[in-house]
Design a protein around this motif. Structure first.
Motif, PDB file in Angstrom:
ATOM      1  N   THR A 138       0.765  -1.201   0.087  1.00  0.00           N
ATOM      2  CA  THR A 138      -0.092   0.129   0.041  1.00  0.00           C
ATOM      3  C   THR A 138       0.850   1.259   0.131  1.00  0.00           C
TER       4      THR A 138
ATOM      5  N   GLU B 137       2.235   1.827  -3.441  1.00  0.00           N
ATOM      6  CA  GLU B 137       1.308   2.221  -4.331  1.00  0.00           C
ATOM      7  C   GLU B 137       0.827   3.823  -4.146  1.00  0.00           C
ATOM      8  N   LEU B 138       0.643   4.099  -2.826  1.00  0.00           N
ATOM      9  CA  LEU B 138       0.610   5.557  -2.681  1.00  0.00           C
ATOM     10  C   LEU B 138       1.570   6.499  -2.803  1.00  0.00           C
ATOM     11  N   CYS B 139       2.872   6.062  -2.610  1.00  0.00           N
ATOM     12  CA  CYS B 139       3.880   6.853  -2.853  1.00  0.00           C
ATOM     13  C   CYS B 139       4.139   7.121  -4.693  1.00  0.00           C
ATOM     14  N   ASN B 140       4.141   5.893  -5.108  1.00  0.00           N
ATOM     15  CA  ASN B 140       3.945   6.058  -6.483  1.00  0.00           C
ATOM     16  C   ASN B 140       2.848   6.986  -7.112  1.00  0.00           C
ATOM     17  N   ARG B 141       1.693   6.840  -6.690  1.00  0.00           N
ATOM     18  CA  ARG B 141       0.645   7.676  -7.204  1.00  0.00           C
ATOM     19  C   ARG B 141       1.140   9.139  -6.849  1.00  0.00           C
ATOM     20  N   GLY B 142       1.576   9.237  -5.645  1.00  0.00           N
ATOM     21  CA  GLY B 142       1.885  10.855  -5.275  1.00  0.00           C
ATOM     22  C   GLY B 142       2.853  11.273  -5.639  1.00  0.00           C
TER      23      GLY B 142
ATOM     24  N   HIS C 282      -5.597   4.767   2.550  1.00  0.00           N
ATOM     25  CA  HIS C 282      -6.189   5.172   1.228  1.00  0.00           C
ATOM     26  C   HIS C 282      -7.268   5.968   1.470  1.00  0.00           C
TER      27      HIS C 282
END
Length: 165
Positions: free
Chosen positions: A27, A30-35, A108
């Protein structure tokens, strides 16, 4: 609070935490890549240590574990910067009453932190009840108070510890 909402299942004190750790790391990635954020190796390792159990972990405990792993003292500012990054990005919560950190179950979803903390085994469980947020916000508004952050920490004894008592 609605009576038809069941509380989160308390973790078995003997369950393997590897699944929790793997989910938290996936998670976070995913969050770091998205941000567009960097999940550096030290940030990732600190997150992994925080998630190693459902017991809140203090910064000095993290420092000690990192030092033991590397065979040389870990730098406190490095650990504190990693903790700040994880806090700022909703990946962990700080429990003020224990001066310790716990992994966030719902990074999330924007939410406030509400916790049940067993005073015997030290396991902390995050409560996923938006009704608590709403009750605090409503009462604060009635009093003309602007809530900037809320963390509710409830201390008591969990079911497994009560069963052993």
């Amino acid at each position: 609070m609605s009576k038809n909402i069941s509380p989160p299942a308390a973790p078995c004190p003997h369950h393997g935490h590897q699944a929790c750790i793997e989910q938290a790391l996936a998670t976070a990635v995913e969050l770091c890549n998205r941000g567009g954020l960097r999940l550096t190796p030290i940030r990732k390792r600190v997150l992994e240590l925080v998630w190693q159990s459902h017991q809140p972990l203090g910064a000095y405990d993290i420092l000690a574990q990192l030092s033991a792993e590397d065979g040389r003292p870990a730098a406190p500012p490095t650990v504190y910067r990693a903790l700040d990054f994880l806090l700022d990005n909703g990946l962990i919560h700080r429990l003020a009453s224990l001066n310790a950190f716990i992994g966030c179950d719902r990074p999330h979803q924007a939410h406030q932190g509400h916790f049940l903390i067993c005073r015997l085994c030290k396991v902390a469980r995050e409560l996923p009840h938006d009704a608590i947020d709403e009750a605090v916000e409503q009462t604060a508004a009635e009093l003309g108070f602007l809530v900037e952050q809320q963390v509710v920490e409830v201390s008591g004894v969990c079911a497994p510890c009560r069963g052993h008592a």
